[in-house]
Scaffold this motif. Structure first.
Motif, PDB file in Angstrom:
ATOM      1  N   MET A   1       0.831  -1.197   0.000  1.00  0.00           N
ATOM      2  CA  MET A   1       0.000   0.000   0.000  1.00  0.00           C
ATOM      3  C   MET A   1       0.872   1.256   0.000  1.00  0.00           C
ATOM      4  O   MET A   1       0.611   2.206  -0.735  1.00  0.00           O
ATOM      5  CB  MET A   1      -0.910   0.001   1.230  1.00  0.00           C
TER       6      MET A   1
ATOM      7  N   ALA B   1       2.401   1.715  -3.434  1.00  0.00           N
ATOM      8  CA  ALA B   1       1.371   2.178  -4.371  1.00  0.00           C
ATOM      9  C   ALA B   1       1.099   3.667  -4.175  1.00  0.00           C
ATOM     10  O   ALA B   1       0.920   4.404  -5.153  1.00  0.00           O
ATOM     11  CB  ALA B   1       0.093   1.370  -4.187  1.00  0.00           C
TER      12      ALA B   1
ATOM     13  N   SER C   1      -4.462   3.065 -11.682  1.00  0.00           N
ATOM     14  CA  SER C   1      -4.303   2.818 -10.241  1.00  0.00           C
ATOM     15  C   SER C   1      -4.242   1.319  -9.953  1.00  0.00           C
ATOM     16  O   SER C   1      -3.495   0.884  -9.080  1.00  0.00           O
ATOM     17  CB  SER C   1      -5.419   3.483  -9.445  1.00  0.00           C
TER      18      SER C   1
ATOM     19  N   GLN D   1      -1.080  -0.668  -8.354  1.00  0.00           N
ATOM     20  CA  GLN D   1      -1.206  -1.584  -7.218  1.00  0.00           C
ATOM     21  C   GLN D   1      -0.531  -2.916  -7.524  1.00  0.00           C
ATOM     22  O   GLN D   1       0.152  -3.488  -6.676  1.00  0.00           O
ATOM     23  CB  GLN D   1      -2.684  -1.800  -6.867  1.00  0.00           C
ATOM     24  N   GLU D   2      -0.690  -3.397  -8.748  1.00  0.00           N
ATOM     25  CA  GLU D   2      -0.035  -4.649  -9.131  1.00  0.00           C
ATOM     26  C   GLU D   2       1.485  -4.481  -9.188  1.00  0.00           C
ATOM     27  O   GLU D   2       2.228  -5.384  -8.803  1.00  0.00           O
ATOM     28  CB  GLU D   2      -0.565  -5.156 -10.478  1.00  0.00           C
TER      29      GLU D   2
ATOM     30  N   ASN E   1       2.556  -4.635  -5.600  1.00  0.00           N
ATOM     31  CA  ASN E   1       2.535  -6.016  -5.089  1.00  0.00           C
ATOM     32  C   ASN E   1       3.732  -6.803  -5.616  1.00  0.00           C
ATOM     33  O   ASN E   1       4.364  -7.559  -4.878  1.00  0.00           O
ATOM     34  CB  ASN E   1       1.233  -6.713  -5.474  1.00  0.00           C
TER      35      ASN E   1
END
Length: 113
Positions: A40, A43, A70, A74-75, A78
């Motif tokens: 998080m 990101a 977005s 996020q990917e 991760n």
């Protein structure tokens, strides 16, 4: 009119708190939470970075691009965390382990910070 406090055992929240604290003490759960927090954080860093650069005119922009960008960020975050990340997850995991009295992570030096 007297207002009396509600006894703790009268509320179902007590059981929920005990169950929640047991889940938080699990080392695997602590590791998962630390990694999710780092993802998080990464990101959010990527989103802030994108706000500082110019807009890409090649794809046309719009709400769809904004939404999928977005998700893509996020990917990316991760994937970065799965690949070792920026080291934040290890520090969080170590501090949470210390706070909950669970064994510290095997990798790294315990008090390196």
């Amino acid at each position: 009119m007297d207002v009396k406090p509600i006894p703790d055992n009268a509320l179902p929240v007590t059981d929920l708190k005990v169950q929640k604290s047991r889940q938080e003490q699990d080392p695997a759960q602590i590791k998962k939470v630390a990694r999710e927090f780092e993802a998080m954080f990464v990101a959010m860093m990527m989103k802030s970075m994108r706000d500082t650069v110019g807009k890409d005119t090649l794809t046309g922009g719009g709400k769809g691009e904004e939404t999928f960008r977005s998700l893509l960020d996020q990917e990316y975050a991760n994937a970065a965390v799965q690949g070792g990340g920026i080291g934040l997850a290890q520090t969080i995991e170590r501090e949470l382990s210390r706070a909950y009295g669970t064994p510290a992570p095997a990798k790294g030096v315990r008090d390196a910070d």
